[in-house]
Scaffold this active site. Structure first.
Site, mmCIF file in Angstrom:
data_model
loop_
_atom_site.group_PDB
_atom_site.id
_atom_site.type_symbol
_atom_site.label_atom_id
_atom_site.label_comp_id
_atom_site.label_asym_id
_atom_site.label_seq_id
_atom_site.Cartn_x
_atom_site.Cartn_y
_atom_site.Cartn_z
ATOM 1 N N HIS A 70 -4.430 5.069 2.467
ATOM 2 C CA HIS A 70 -3.773 5.322 3.199
ATOM 3 C C HIS A 70 -2.651 6.411 1.995
ATOM 4 C CE1 HIS A 70 -1.095 1.669 1.428
ATOM 5 N NE2 HIS A 70 -0.237 2.909 1.182
ATOM 6 N N ASP A 117 -8.921 0.022 2.554
ATOM 7 C CA ASP A 117 -7.674 0.499 2.456
ATOM 8 C C ASP A 117 -8.002 1.057 0.858
ATOM 9 O OD1 ASP A 117 -5.500 2.182 2.487
ATOM 10 O OD2 ASP A 117 -3.740 0.293 2.237
ATOM 11 N N SER A 125 2.199 1.700 -3.533
ATOM 12 C CA SER A 125 0.785 1.992 -2.710
ATOM 13 C C SER A 125 -0.063 2.707 -3.353
ATOM 14 C CB SER A 125 1.156 2.785 -1.186
ATOM 15 O OG SER A 125 1.509 1.494 -0.267
#
Length: 507
Positions: free
Chosen positions: A136, A166, A245
């Site tokens: 992402h 992910d 992230s």
């Protein structure tokens, strides 16, 4: 006094003594109810103090943080501004027919989706520039720039992605770069200290500390980008925010044990829990992406209950399998599809999977974590209960289509199938479009499985204008994450525009 009377007296005396001792014991137990015996330890503390003679010593995070920080990078992405033509526009404004969707329409020009910028973190894993991050973080980006802790910047190339977990792999060109050493996420224990390193809120490299508060967590977040999500997160209370992230979760030895991916928050900012993808899963996915171009995902071939099912769903399921579901006992098999690995090994509906290769599994995420470490064709041992008896069987894992072959990457254009050609200038002018791709025949690929008819002219993909086959191929290739794409266009000679959603697979 005869013998019978003597025996009676002895029996009464013995009984009285026993009852007295028993009564006194019960009285003592009552008096000490809720009070711990300082001279005893419960069984769960067996060997604890032997292993923790130095537990009062202070823990120093400095060596781990100093060693790991140079290998955690700042990732900045840019998605170029996109122009959307009239035929690609969806009218959801009641005044759109009079005034247009936005100011671009009002003044007669095309609508423009402005340039978008975002940032995240990544982890160097080789000295020649391979970097792990989250899907992402880089999904849909036209440009990816990487900055190291020493402020050196590089242009990065996207190697591949896996939306299901992910994970994404990117690469920069460099030599003798710092990188993180892999740890072993199977050895991660509840309560152990961990450090999260990344670039939150567009700040420079930031280190936070916390403990592992849970393992094998599934929070349903990967279902947003994949129809077959894989989740078995390490949960920690190390502070993680937007921008973390793709960053590193390390142990106090400086080893990489996870890739930070998500937070649980009612506000979007850190509120106590963060989640990392275990490094053992990450290693396997990265190896597949670099070696094969796509993940070689193995399947055991069973259906099992959702972790978040309601009480009503649970009762219905218990009726279906014919036995009560006990939490923590194992993974209940609710179905065994024909042609799968489990069916070939003799597993049946109602069996309870308890171990994979000797590793205990008590729920779906734990089972996912174990199976995700293998590829189709690998053999694993599976222990299961049937009618109260435990059995063990060897299973040869298969891929999604039920074989043990290596899954090869297929270009998005190949997945569409059909016969495609550029439209000529006269057809474009007659339909007031700048260009497009005509579908001569829909064929047997994804186009053939949609409701699209021969003769459709593709003018856009996900809002991005397409004027020829080369642009169509370029736009589709940029959608590394796959998923649902929307082909937009017209049928020449007919009014209105049409949209066909298609699911591009990257597995």
């Amino acid at each position: 006094m005869n013998l019978k009377n003597i025996l009676a007296v002895v029996a009464i005396s013995a009984t009285t003594a026993i009852l007295s001792v028993w009564g006194f014991s019960k009285y003592n137990d009552y008096q000490r109810a809720g009070i711990q015996d300082t001279g005893k330890l419960p069984v769960n503390y067996a060997g604890f103090f032997d292993k923790n003679n130095n537990m009062a010593a202070a823990i120093d995070f400095t060596p781990a943080a100093t060693s790991a920080t140079p290998a955690v990078v700042h990732i900045k992405t840019k998605t170029k501004a996109r122009q959307v033509s009239n035929t690609q526009r969806q009218r959801n404004n009641p005044f759109a027919d009079l005034f247009g969707d936005d100011f671009g329409d009002f003044f007669g020009g095309p609508r423009v989706i402005p340039e978008q910028r975002a940032s995240g973190s990544g982890v160097l894993i080789t000295d020649d520039g391979y970097i792990i991050t989250n899907n992402h973080v880089v999904d849909g980006a036209d440009e990816i720039n990487v900055t190291l802790a020493n402020k050196k910047s590089y242009k990065a190339t996207l190697i591949g992605t896996d939306p299901s977990s992910d994970i994404a792999v990117i690469k920069v060109e460099g030599k003798a770069l710092p990188y993180l050493v892999y740890g072993n996420s199977d050895e991660v224990k509840l309560g152990q200290w961990v450090l999260a390193i990344g670039y939150p809120l567009n700040l420079d490299a930031t280190v936070t500390a916390g403990i592992v508060s849970a393992k094998s967590r599934s929070i349903g977040i990967n279902s947003r980008q994949s129809q077959s999500p894989v989740e078995s997160f390490i949960q920690t209370d190390a502070a993680v925010n937007s921008g973390n992230s793709g960053g590193a979760l390390i142990n106090t030895s400086g080893e990489l044990i996870g890739i930070n991916a998500a937070i649980a928050s009612p506000t979007g900012s850190y509120a106590g829990y963060s989640y990392a993808i275990p490094v053992n899963i990450v290693k396997k996915i990265v190896t597949d992406i670099v070696k094969f171009g796509t993940v070689q995902r193995a399947y055991i071939g069973i259906n099992y209950p959702n972790e978040n099912m309601t009480d009503d769903q649970k009762r219905e399921l218990e009726k279906e399998i014919g036995s009560p579901i006990k939490e923590g006992e194992g993974v209940y098999i609710t179905g065994v599809p024909d042609g799968g690995a489990a069916a070939a090994a003799g597993l049946k509906k109602g069996d309870i999977v308890t171990k994979v290769n000797g590793n205990v599994v008590t729920n779906g995420p734990e089972l996912q974590e174990q199976v995700a470490l293998y590829k189709p064709g690998d053999k694993i041992s599976v222990s299961y209960k049937r009618a109260g008896k435990e059995n063990t069987v060897n299973i040869t894992l298969k891929n999604k289509v039920g074989t043990t072959e290596v899954v090869k990457t297929t270009s998005a254009l190949e997945q569409l199938g059909g016969e495609l050609e550029n439209i000529d200038k006269s057809l474009a002018a007659a339909n007031d479009i700048k260009g497009g791709v005509r579908v001569r025949k829909v064929g047997t690929g994804l186009l053939g499985k949609s409701r699209m008819q021969d003769g459709f002219v593709i003018t856009g993909v996900n809002g991005r204008e397409v004027k020829n086959v080369e642009e169509l191929q370029e736009v589709l290739a940029s959608l590394k994450g796959g998923g649902v794409v929307r082909l937009e266009g017209i049928y020449p000679g007919f009014e209105g525009s049409y949209t066909y959603p298609l699911n591009l697979s990257r597995e």
